[in-house]
Each structure stands twice: as C-alpha cells, then as structure tokens.
Design an enzyme around this catalytic site. Structure first.
Site, PDB file in Angstrom:
ATOM      1  N   CYS A  86      -9.933 -29.116   4.984  1.00 51.59           N
ATOM      2  CA  CYS A  86      -9.047 -27.565   4.851  1.00 51.59           C
ATOM      3  C   CYS A  86      -7.800 -27.859   5.813  1.00 51.59           C
ATOM      4  CB  CYS A  86     -10.030 -26.478   5.466  1.00 51.59           C
ATOM      5  SG  CYS A  86      -9.273 -24.899   5.393  1.00 51.59           S
ATOM      6  N   CYS A  89      -8.152 -24.924   8.791  1.00 54.39           N
ATOM      7  CA  CYS A  89      -8.926 -25.234   9.804  1.00 54.39           C
ATOM      8  C   CYS A  89      -9.652 -26.849  10.054  1.00 54.39           C
ATOM      9  CB  CYS A  89     -10.390 -24.172   9.903  1.00 54.39           C
ATOM     10  SG  CYS A  89     -11.591 -24.682   8.628  1.00 54.39           S
ATOM     11  N   CYS A 134     -13.054 -22.051   1.813  1.00 51.80           N
ATOM     12  CA  CYS A 134     -13.375 -22.507   3.110  1.00 51.80           C
ATOM     13  C   CYS A 134     -14.574 -21.796   3.675  1.00 51.80           C
ATOM     14  CB  CYS A 134     -12.260 -23.322   3.925  1.00 51.80           C
ATOM     15  SG  CYS A 134     -12.855 -23.917   5.474  1.00 51.80           S
ATOM     16  N   CYS A 137     -13.048 -20.897   7.589  1.00 51.57           N
ATOM     17  CA  CYS A 137     -12.242 -19.876   7.764  1.00 51.57           C
ATOM     18  C   CYS A 137     -11.642 -19.008   6.568  1.00 51.57           C
ATOM     19  CB  CYS A 137     -10.648 -20.768   8.222  1.00 51.57           C
ATOM     20  SG  CYS A 137      -9.938 -21.720   6.747  1.00 51.57           S
ATOM     21  N   CYS A 157     -11.475 -27.534  -8.627  1.00 49.83           N
ATOM     22  CA  CYS A 157     -10.097 -27.409  -8.921  1.00 49.83           C
ATOM     23  C   CYS A 157      -9.327 -27.122  -7.966  1.00 49.83           C
ATOM     24  CB  CYS A 157      -9.744 -27.039 -10.441  1.00 49.83           C
ATOM     25  SG  CYS A 157      -7.871 -27.325 -10.917  1.00 49.83           S
TER      26      CYS A 157
END
Length: 170
Positions: A86, A89, A134, A137, A157
């Site tokens: 991510c 984070c 995510c 976060c 995707c």
C-alpha cells in the site's frame, strides 16, 4: 432508416464515451473517512495529513477513491519477484507470484496476501462492483472482479499509483 441508424449509433457512442470518462475520473468523490462508515483502521490521519503524506495522484486514488488512467502505471509492467504494498501505509498486499497480465491497463492479481485487504460494495456510476481497500489504512486500491484466472477466478484490478513495489532480496 439511415437517419435512425445514425442516431442510434451516435447515441451509443456518446453513452460509451460518457461511461469511459466517468470511469476514469480521478479524485472527484468526497474523502471517505473510517468514522463515516463505522470502520476502524490501524493507520488514521486527518485529510490534511494524508494530503501532505501522499502525492496528488496517490491522494486522489487512495483517499478520494479515484481511478488512474489505464496503462499509466509503471507497475503494470513490473515482473520482478517481490511484494506490492500500500502506498499509504506500506502494508504488504500482493505477492508478485500472484500477478498476471489482465490486458486491462492496471496491475492485476488473482489473490491478495492473507489479511491484507478488505472489500465493500460499490454502487457508483450505476454499476454494482466490489471495492478493495487496504486493511490497515483504508486506502482505496481498486476493484475485484470474477473474471480472473485459476486458482481463484478473481481479478484484483488495482491502481498502480496506490501501490509500492519492493523487490525480493537477491
């Protein structure tokens, strides 16, 4: 007859162009905060802090649920062994061994790492989809579809701008 056919074809083209333009907008939705949805995330920042931490394009996708243009991310062509994480984070999200070329213009994976993502229904633009965020976060990553390869049949995707890549140690 020719006039009606041209009208119908022109109308279909206009609808397709409108759908494509709205689908690839970046940053037009309002920020979604965990407190608004009742969700809890381990990494929480104010909107101002997110804007300072992220690039404008990362902020537009991760915090405002935008979508980057297809084929615009260098991660679409990333084929080394490693982990995609991510960009908000740095949580590890996808192993490179689960990446495949979906020919859609976005990095695609057939499965995330365990306990890396959360999903929720997305009914924007009059279409029902499953949105991927995510787990740590709450950053918007993309969508998951049921047209992927085996073994899962899923296609995660993802927006490349919402991801980082860390190559495996040599």
């Amino acid at each position: 007859m020719k006039g009606r056919r041209q009208f119908l074809l022109g109308g279909a083209a206009a609808v397709a162009a409108l759908a494509a333009a709205s689908r690839w907008r970046v940053g037009e939705a309002a920020p979604v905060e965990a407190s608004e949805t009742g969700e809890h995330f381990d990494v929480v920042h104010t909107d101002e802090q997110w804007q300072a931490l992220l690039s404008p394009s990362q902020y537009a996708v991760l915090r405002r649920e935008g979508t980057e243009r297809p084929y615009s991310s260098p991660l679409n062509d990333e084929h080394r062994t490693g982990v995609f994480g991510c960009a908000g984070c740095r949580l590890d999200l996808f192993a490179s061994s689960r990446k495949f070329d979906s020919h859609t213009g976005w990095p695609s994976f057939w499965a995330p790492l365990d306990h890396a993502v959360v999903t929720r229904a997305d009914h924007s633009f009059g279409v029902s989809r499953t949105e991927v965020h995510c787990r740590r976060c709450g950053g918007h990553l993309g969508h998951v579809f049921d047209d992927g390869p085996r073994p899962t049949g899923l296609r995660y995707c993802m927006n490349g701008v919402a991801l980082t890549f860390t190559p495996a140690a040599a």
